[in-house]
Each structure stands twice: as C-alpha cells, then as structure tokens.
Design a protein around this motif. Structure first.
Motif, short mmCIF file in Angstrom:
data_model
loop_
_atom_site.label_atom_id
_atom_site.label_comp_id
_atom_site.label_asym_id
_atom_site.label_seq_id
_atom_site.Cartn_x
_atom_site.Cartn_y
_atom_site.Cartn_z
N ASP A 176 21.48 -32.73 28.19
CA ASP A 176 20.77 -31.68 28.91
C ASP A 176 21.51 -30.35 28.89
O ASP A 176 20.98 -29.34 29.32
CB ASP A 176 20.44 -32.11 30.34
CG ASP A 176 21.66 -32.43 31.18
OD1 ASP A 176 22.81 -32.28 30.71
OD2 ASP A 176 21.46 -32.86 32.33
N THR A 177 22.72 -30.35 28.33
CA THR A 177 23.50 -29.12 28.13
C THR A 177 23.31 -28.58 26.70
O THR A 177 24.00 -27.67 26.28
CB THR A 177 24.99 -29.36 28.43
OG1 THR A 177 25.43 -30.51 27.69
CG2 THR A 177 25.22 -29.57 29.91
N HIS A 178 22.38 -29.19 25.95
CA HIS A 178 21.91 -28.74 24.64
C HIS A 178 22.85 -29.06 23.47
O HIS A 178 22.70 -28.48 22.40
CB HIS A 178 21.56 -27.24 24.66
CG HIS A 178 20.56 -26.91 25.71
ND1 HIS A 178 19.24 -27.29 25.63
CD2 HIS A 178 20.69 -26.29 26.91
CE1 HIS A 178 18.59 -26.89 26.72
NE2 HIS A 178 19.47 -26.30 27.52
N GLU A 179 23.74 -30.02 23.66
CA GLU A 179 24.50 -30.53 22.53
C GLU A 179 23.73 -31.68 21.90
O GLU A 179 22.99 -32.38 22.59
CB GLU A 179 25.90 -31.03 22.96
CG GLU A 179 26.87 -29.94 23.35
CD GLU A 179 26.66 -29.43 24.77
OE1 GLU A 179 27.18 -28.36 25.10
OE2 GLU A 179 25.95 -30.11 25.55
N TRP A 180 23.90 -31.86 20.59
CA TRP A 180 23.30 -33.00 19.92
C TRP A 180 24.41 -33.95 19.47
O TRP A 180 25.56 -33.54 19.33
CB TRP A 180 22.42 -32.60 18.73
CG TRP A 180 23.09 -31.77 17.66
CD1 TRP A 180 23.03 -30.42 17.52
CD2 TRP A 180 23.89 -32.26 16.58
NE1 TRP A 180 23.75 -30.03 16.42
CE2 TRP A 180 24.29 -31.13 15.82
CE3 TRP A 180 24.33 -33.50 16.16
CZ2 TRP A 180 25.09 -31.23 14.68
CZ3 TRP A 180 25.13 -33.61 15.04
CH2 TRP A 180 25.49 -32.48 14.31
#
Length: 127
Positions: A11-15
């Motif tokens: 949810d912090t936009h890391e993949w």
C-alpha cells in the motif's frame, strides 16, 4: 497505468517479484513514479544490509518531493541496482524493468501473501 499481473504490491506503492531461488526483487510502481514526477536521486542500502517489512529501506527524490521507500518483506539485501546512481530516471522510464531497486533474500517468502495482487492494487489506486 501499468500494473503487471505477476507482481505483488504494497500500500506504500512498492512492487515485489518473487524469483525461483527465494529472492525478491523490489521497485516502485508505475503509479508511484507518475505521482513523483522526474526522479533525480535514489538512496539505497548496501548489499548485506537487513531490511524489515514495513520499515524504510531507502529514499527517492524527485523534482516534486522526497519520499521513503518501504520494504514489503524482511530479509537481507542481496543486490542493489547501482545503475540508478547515475541514471535515476530509469525508474520513470521502466519502473518494472531497468528501474528495479534492490533484491532481498527474504526471511519468509510467505510474507508476500500479505501484499495485494494486481487487481487489488488497481482498485486501491483508483480510490
């Protein structure tokens, strides 16, 4: 917005991409790089450093802001994309390819199950 189906998303936009040998490659999503704008600097940990899920492992600076990068899994840094030091714009051009950031030897690969799949991440960023 490009959201590859074979990745997991925080949810912090890391993949995160699990590799067959139990390592996990990390980067930021296309959505995140688009929100940041032109990336001008990336600070990453050294090989051998330990990262903890939910904690910052580095920072990314753009023409708009400076943001922390958060580890979606706990483990030891096995590799760092040194090319980003000279060319941080690779994150903007190819966030899922040449813009990868670090590879972690995950302490527990099953922790990836807590992350969102592509469909859930698409819904998350659309809200």
């Amino acid at each position: 917005m490009n959201v590859p189906d074979d990745l997991k998303y925080a949810d912090t936009h890391e993949w995160a991409r699990l590799v067959d040998d139990g390592t996990v490659t990390l980067g930021i999503s296309d959505f995140a790089q688009g929100q940041l704008g032109d990336v001008v600097f990336i600070g990453l940990p050294a090989v051998g450093a330990t990262v903890t899920a939910g904690e910052p492992f580095g920072e990314i600076e753009s023409t708009k802001s400076v943001s922390d990068l958060y580890a979606p899994v706990t483990g030891e840094v096995a590799s760092v994309n040194g090319a980003l030091g000279d060319a941080p714009e690779r994150v903007n051009a190819d966030p899922y390819g040449e813009g990868w950031m670090i590879v972690i030897r995950a302490a527990d690969v099953s922790s990836l199950d807590r992350l969102m799949d592509a469909a859930a991440y698409r819904a998350f960023v659309e809200t």
